[in-house]
Motif scaffolding. Structure first.
Motif, PDB file in Angstrom:
ATOM      1  N   GLU A  31       0.814  -1.215   0.000  1.00  0.00           N
ATOM      2  CA  GLU A  31       0.000   0.000   0.000  1.00  0.00           C
ATOM      3  C   GLU A  31       0.850   1.269   0.000  1.00  0.00           C
ATOM      4  OE1 GLU A  31      -2.084   0.945   3.719  1.00  0.00           O
ATOM      5  OE2 GLU A  31      -1.104  -0.836   4.582  1.00  0.00           O
ATOM      6  N   HIS A  32       2.124   1.124   0.314  1.00  0.00           N
ATOM      7  CA  HIS A  32       3.043   2.266   0.310  1.00  0.00           C
ATOM      8  C   HIS A  32       3.918   2.298  -0.938  1.00  0.00           C
ATOM      9  CE1 HIS A  32       1.918   2.819   4.501  1.00  0.00           C
ATOM     10  NE2 HIS A  32       2.243   1.560   4.739  1.00  0.00           N
ATOM     11  N   THR A  33       3.645   1.383  -1.871  1.00  0.00           N
ATOM     12  CA  THR A  33       4.516   1.204  -3.042  1.00  0.00           C
ATOM     13  C   THR A  33       3.778   1.582  -4.321  1.00  0.00           C
ATOM     14  OG1 THR A  33       5.610  -0.634  -1.891  1.00  0.00           O
ATOM     15  CG2 THR A  33       5.971  -0.458  -4.268  1.00  0.00           C
ATOM     16  N   GLU A  34       4.525   2.148  -5.274  1.00  0.00           N
ATOM     17  CA  GLU A  34       3.948   2.574  -6.557  1.00  0.00           C
ATOM     18  C   GLU A  34       4.933   2.253  -7.682  1.00  0.00           C
ATOM     19  OE1 GLU A  34       2.363   6.712  -8.740  1.00  0.00           O
ATOM     20  OE2 GLU A  34       3.214   6.763  -6.716  1.00  0.00           O
ATOM     21  N   ILE A  35       4.385   1.877  -8.823  1.00  0.00           N
ATOM     22  CA  ILE A  35       5.197   1.645 -10.023  1.00  0.00           C
ATOM     23  C   ILE A  35       5.151   2.884 -10.899  1.00  0.00           C
ATOM     24  CG2 ILE A  35       5.397   0.315 -12.167  1.00  0.00           C
ATOM     25  CD1 ILE A  35       4.262  -2.090 -10.687  1.00  0.00           C
TER      26      ILE A  35
END
Length: 498
Positions: A31-35
């Motif tokens: 939930e704290h990660t983005e691509i």
């Protein structure tokens, strides 16, 4: 906590399956990660701006041969602007040493498959317990890895190739290839993978590129994958990398069933010289290779892409020419001519002294010279490969290009043509289709002294096969009795889909 996964793809239409594997396995950190994906054509400072806009704590970057120089610049800028941001590198280009592009500003490097290791490292960074800069290679159990396919976006499905796999590793030991470093072939749970593929299909995915190194190694798995596509009625495109000597009856029958334009097979030939193949620990079954290429050529509508390499240890220009002539005698497939590269970690290095192998330390690490080929020879062959792509492989001169060699040596005649054309252009880039056609016509008529009417007639068929094209000025004299039977679209299936 903010974590960004990023890379620079070689072009916009590509997508990074590796980033999606990392994202799929981030567990409570997801939930704290983005691509955020980019391409090597994007301005590096703009990429940096977009990465730092949300003040990430960690940036994970996939590093490959095509982007390592860009990544080095990206790291430099990130650390200048946001020194507190932790940078983690992973991917083939940082798995084996030496690192020939300076990457010293990175905080951590994960070697090997990072599907699970990236999450573990991020967790340690959050806890403040990360100590080692270099994370040693580990081999995760593929059945324990969360699959990445649900993390392709609708935009990816609409505009990009969808990369997929059913296995990792390669059983062969070809010394120029990083896959030869893998211990063994490992397979994903095929039922689970097929379920994920079906979901992708229902979402609209129609371009599937399999990254398996030896798709046709396991017949049971290969047949099930082919059945998956053969059951579909809508148009699609599926790309597989296959070995040339393993096409049993069950596989043949399925490949024959694919509609035109649906199937692309990439086959690594590299050399047909048994002595040279032995030098690089490559297995060759020449009779099987010839038999299977003939089958694919004559009994299927698959687009076949064959690979040959210039610069292998001990292989002369003459030997390479025989390879090309042999392939051309048994196939009309696309033949991609590549230049040998020395990838860090590969065993090709063992030939350096014996064969005088000298490589560039700048990506893509091409060979510069060896005991058989001078630097000038290599440069000539690079231009040969480029002009081969623009003429033969492009499919734009499908009929007329064969006049260049007729019943004689393909290699010798195209070699002479490539020398001549470079004198005329002093370049291998920014040559339009019209210009290339005129050069080909001029060479065959004025240098080879071929009959202008015959050349002009065949070139008209090639140049006018698509609607919307005007008859080139140099062909107008041969167009009096020419009937245009053009079709809409592009040259299409004659050209490889990259």
């Amino acid at each position: 906590m903010k974590i960004i996964l990023t890379t620079l793809n070689s072009r916009f239409t590509h997508s990074a399956i590796g980033l999606r594997y990392l994202y799929a396995n981030m567990q409570e950190l997801q939930e704290h990660t983005e691509i955020k994906e980019f391409s090597i054509n994007d301005a590096i400072q703009t990429v940096c701006e977009k990465l730092l806009i949300d003040t990430p704590d960690i940036i994970g970057i996939g590093v490959y041969i095509w982007n390592v120089a860009h990544v080095a610049e990206l790291i430099h800028i990130i650390k200048k602007v946001s020194p507190q941001t932790k940078i983690i590198l992973g991917g083939p280009e940082v798995t084996y040493e030496p690192y020939r592009v300076p990457l010293d500003d990175a905080d951590y490097i994960i070697k090997g498959e990072g599907d699970l290791a990236f999450y573990e490292l991020c967790k340690d960074i959050v806890k403040g317990s990360a100590r080692e800069r270099i994370i040693p290679m580990s081999i995760p159990n593929l059945k324990e890895i969360a699959l990445p396919y649900s993390y392709y976006t609708d935009d990816d499905i609409k505009n990009r190739y969808i990369y997929v796999e059913i296995s990792r590793g390669c059983p062969f030991e070809c010394e120029f290839c990083l896959s030869s470093m893998d211990e063994k072939v490992r397979a994903f749970n095929l039922d689970t993978v097929l379920e994920a593929f079906e979901i992708l299909w229902q979402r609209g995915a129609r371009n599937f590129k399999f990254v398996d190194r030896t798709f046709n190694l396991n017949m049971k798995a290969a047949n099930r994958i082919l059945d998956f596509f053969l059951a579909k009625e809508e148009a699609y495109f599926a790309h597989f990398e296959v070995i040339p000597d393993h096409f049993p009856t069950s596989l043949r029958e399925k490949i024959k069933s694919f509609p035109h334009g649906a199937l692309q097979l990439e086959i690594g030939i590299q050399t047909l010289n048994l002595e040279i193949a032995n030098n690089i620990s490559r297995q060759l079954k020449l009779d099987k290779i010839e038999e299977n290429i003939a089958f694919l050529e004559n009994e299927t509508t698959a687009h076949i892409h064959l690979d040959l390499i210039v610069g292998l240890p001990g292989e002369s220009i003459k030997s390479f020419g025989k390879n090309l002539d042999k392939l051309m005698s048994i196939s009309s497939c696309e033949i991609q001519i590549g230049i040998l590269k020395k990838l860090s970690g590969t065993y090709i290095k063992r030939h350096d002294e014996l064969f005088g192998m000298v490589y560039s330390d700048i990506p893509p690490y091409d060979i510069l010279k060896n005991s058989e080929l001078s630097f000038h020879d290599i440069q000539i062959m690079k231009r040969f490969a480029r002009f081969w792509d623009l003429t033969y492989n492009s499919g734009n001169f499908k009929n007329s290009i064969h006049l260049l060699w007729k019943e004689h040596s393909v290699f010798e005649n195209f070699y002479s043509f490539s020398l001549w054309i470079y004198v005329q252009t002093d370049s291998t880039w920014k040559i339009s289709l019209q210009r290339m056609g005129e050069l080909l016509f001029t060479y065959m008529v004025e240098v080879q002294k071929q009959d202008a009417s015959e050349v002009g007639s065949l070139m008209l068929e090639d140049m006018m096969k698509l609607k919307g094209r005007a008859i080139p000025s140099y062909l107008k004299a041969y167009a009096d009795n020419f009937s245009i039977k053009a079709k809409s679209g592009t040259s299409g299936f004659n050209k490889r889909q990259n």
